[in-house]
Design a protein around this motif. Sequence first.
Motif, PDB file in Angstrom:
ATOM      1  N   ILE A   1      23.454 -34.934  22.665  1.00 33.06           N
ATOM      2  CA  ILE A   1      22.324 -34.366  23.393  1.00 33.06           C
ATOM      3  C   ILE A   1      21.537 -35.449  24.121  1.00 33.06           C
ATOM      4  O   ILE A   1      21.218 -35.309  25.315  1.00 33.06           O
ATOM      5  CB  ILE A   1      21.417 -33.587  22.428  1.00 33.06           C
ATOM      6  CG1 ILE A   1      22.145 -32.354  21.891  1.00 33.06           C
ATOM      7  CG2 ILE A   1      20.127 -33.172  23.131  1.00 33.06           C
ATOM      8  CD1 ILE A   1      21.375 -31.603  20.841  1.00 33.06           C
ATOM      9  N   ILE A   2      21.200 -36.544  23.435  1.00 39.72           N
ATOM     10  CA  ILE A   2      20.325 -37.559  24.039  1.00 39.72           C
ATOM     11  C   ILE A   2      20.950 -38.185  25.287  1.00 39.72           C
ATOM     12  O   ILE A   2      20.286 -38.292  26.327  1.00 39.72           O
ATOM     13  CB  ILE A   2      19.942 -38.628  22.991  1.00 39.72           C
ATOM     14  CG1 ILE A   2      19.090 -37.983  21.896  1.00 39.72           C
ATOM     15  CG2 ILE A   2      19.198 -39.779  23.644  1.00 39.72           C
ATOM     16  CD1 ILE A   2      18.694 -38.935  20.782  1.00 39.72           C
ATOM     17  N   PRO A   3      22.219 -38.649  25.263  1.00 46.26           N
ATOM     18  CA  PRO A   3      22.779 -39.184  26.516  1.00 46.26           C
ATOM     19  C   PRO A   3      22.870 -38.145  27.628  1.00 46.26           C
ATOM     20  O   PRO A   3      22.824 -38.502  28.812  1.00 46.26           O
ATOM     21  CB  PRO A   3      24.174 -39.666  26.095  1.00 46.26           C
ATOM     22  CG  PRO A   3      24.074 -39.896  24.630  1.00 46.26           C
ATOM     23  CD  PRO A   3      23.140 -38.848  24.133  1.00 46.26           C
ATOM     24  N   SER A   4      22.991 -36.865  27.273  1.00 46.11           N
ATOM     25  CA  SER A   4      23.083 -35.825  28.300  1.00 46.11           C
ATOM     26  C   SER A   4      21.754 -35.586  29.007  1.00 46.11           C
ATOM     27  O   SER A   4      21.728 -34.950  30.064  1.00 46.11           O
ATOM     28  CB  SER A   4      23.572 -34.513  27.675  1.00 46.11           C
ATOM     29  OG  SER A   4      24.849 -34.672  27.075  1.00 46.11           O
ATOM     30  N   LEU A   5      20.646 -36.084  28.423  1.00 44.44           N
ATOM     31  CA  LEU A   5      19.342 -35.890  29.046  1.00 44.44           C
ATOM     32  C   LEU A   5      19.150 -36.739  30.293  1.00 44.44           C
ATOM     33  O   LEU A   5      18.258 -36.475  31.095  1.00 44.44           O
ATOM     34  CB  LEU A   5      18.226 -36.228  28.039  1.00 44.44           C
ATOM     35  CG  LEU A   5      18.109 -35.309  26.819  1.00 44.44           C
ATOM     36  CD1 LEU A   5      17.056 -35.849  25.861  1.00 44.44           C
ATOM     37  CD2 LEU A   5      17.766 -33.890  27.234  1.00 44.44           C
ATOM     38  N   ILE A   6      19.986 -37.753  30.454  1.00 46.25           N
ATOM     39  CA  ILE A   6      19.855 -38.668  31.585  1.00 46.25           C
ATOM     40  C   ILE A   6      20.832 -38.252  32.670  1.00 46.25           C
ATOM     41  O   ILE A   6      22.052 -38.274  32.468  1.00 46.25           O
ATOM     42  CB  ILE A   6      20.105 -40.125  31.157  1.00 46.25           C
ATOM     43  CG1 ILE A   6      19.255 -40.478  29.942  1.00 46.25           C
ATOM     44  CG2 ILE A   6      19.822 -41.060  32.315  1.00 46.25           C
ATOM     45  CD1 ILE A   6      17.767 -40.309  30.156  1.00 46.25           C
ATOM     46  N   SER A   7      20.283 -37.863  33.821  1.00 45.18           N
ATOM     47  CA  SER A   7      21.109 -37.473  34.956  1.00 45.18           C
ATOM     48  C   SER A   7      20.587 -38.166  36.209  1.00 45.18           C
ATOM     49  O   SER A   7      19.717 -37.627  36.914  1.00 45.18           O
ATOM     50  CB  SER A   7      21.096 -35.945  35.138  1.00 45.18           C
ATOM     51  OG  SER A   7      21.830 -35.560  36.282  1.00 45.18           O
ATOM     52  N   PRO A   8      21.072 -39.375  36.501  1.00 47.80           N
ATOM     53  CA  PRO A   8      20.594 -40.080  37.702  1.00 47.80           C
ATOM     54  C   PRO A   8      20.844 -39.301  38.984  1.00 47.80           C
ATOM     55  O   PRO A   8      19.990 -39.283  39.879  1.00 47.80           O
ATOM     56  CB  PRO A   8      21.385 -41.400  37.677  1.00 47.80           C
ATOM     57  CG  PRO A   8      21.794 -41.580  36.253  1.00 47.80           C
ATOM     58  CD  PRO A   8      22.008 -40.199  35.724  1.00 47.80           C
ATOM     59  N   PHE A   9      21.986 -38.649  39.080  1.00 47.71           N
ATOM     60  CA  PHE A   9      22.268 -37.870  40.288  1.00 47.71           C
ATOM     61  C   PHE A   9      21.315 -36.696  40.419  1.00 47.71           C
ATOM     62  O   PHE A   9      20.841 -36.383  41.512  1.00 47.71           O
ATOM     63  CB  PHE A   9      23.720 -37.374  40.267  1.00 47.71           C
ATOM     64  CG  PHE A   9      24.062 -36.502  41.437  1.00 47.71           C
ATOM     65  CD1 PHE A   9      24.244 -37.051  42.702  1.00 47.71           C
ATOM     66  CD2 PHE A   9      24.203 -35.132  41.289  1.00 47.71           C
ATOM     67  CE1 PHE A   9      24.559 -36.253  43.789  1.00 47.71           C
ATOM     68  CE2 PHE A   9      24.518 -34.321  42.362  1.00 47.71           C
ATOM     69  CZ  PHE A   9      24.700 -34.882  43.617  1.00 47.71           C
TER      70      PHE A   9
END
Length: 311
Positions: free
Chosen positions: A173-181
Motif C-alpha cells: 500500500i505505502i509504495p502505491s501511494l506515490i505516483s509521480p506521473f
Amino acid sequence: MSSPPATLRPAPNRRPGAVPHLRGRADHTPSRPRRSLLLTVLTGLVLLYSLVPLAWLVISATKTQQGLADSFGLWFGGDFALWDNITATFSYDDGVFTRWLLNTVLYVVAGAGGATLLAVLGGYALAKFAFPGKRAVFAVIIGAVAVPGTALAVPTFLMFSRMGLTDTPWAVIIPSLISPFGLYLMWVFASQAVPAELLEAARIDGAGEVRTFVRVVLPLLAPGIVTVLLFTMVATWNNYFLPLIMLKDPDWYPLTLGLNSWNAQAATAGGEPVFNLVITGSLVTILPLIAAFLLLQKYWQSGLAAGSVKE
C-alpha cells in the motif's frame, strides 16, 4: 457622387431589394474527410491485435482442462464449461481466490485512492501557489517520472525490511501511494482547468482555502481526477513485481501473484495443473477494470470551466 465599392456593387439584372452579392469571395462548402486506405488498414491491425487476446481469453474460459489441449485456441470446444470453471475458481483450495480478490480491492482502494488524493492536493498546490523551491520540486517530479519502478524495487525492499513491514499489506500500500506521473498530470491539468479569476472571486466572497478547494476547485478537476484514478487503479490492480518481492504469505497475495502460483503448480512435483482455472480467474480479474472504465467514462470530460470566466 462616387460609385459604390466593387465588393458591394449589385450584380446586373438583380431584382430590387435583393441582397447584394459580395464579389471576390469564393463560396466554400465543407469538403468530405479524405479516406486513407493505409490508415484504415493500420487501424484495423491495431484493433485486431487488441481484441484477439481478449477473444482467446473469453473462449478459453469456456473449456475444461482437457478441452484446452484438444481444441483450437480461437474456437469453442465440445463442452461449454464457463459456469463450472467460475464455480471451481472460487471454490478451489478452500476459496483462496476470494481472499486474493479482496486483497487486491484493499490495495486498490488504499493505494490507488490514496495516490489519487495526494496527486490532486499536490498538483493543485503546485499549480496555484507560489513558494520557494518550486522549480526544484518540478525537476524532482520529472526525474521521478523517468525512473522505472523496477529500479526502486530493491531499495524499497531493503528499507521496508529494516522497518519490519515486509510480508504485510503496508509493503504494497505505502509504495502505491506515490505516483509521480499522477502528480505531474494533476499539476498540468490544474494549471489550465482552474482559472485564477474564480479563485480570486471565491476569496473576495470570504471563502477559505479549504472551502474554495472543495466547492470550486474539485468540480473543475473532475476529469483530471478520474484520469489519474484510472491510471493508478490499473497500475495497482495489475501490480506484480512489488508484491512478488514484498510478500511471502499467500494469504496476502493479490490476484496477480495468486494466479501465477496456480499456474506454477503444473511445474512442481505432484502438482495439479489447473490452467482452466487460471484462465477463468484471469477473465474474472479484468471484469472490474472494464466496469470501472464504463462507469467513470461519463466523468471523463473536459471544458467544464468553459464560459465561466468572461474575458
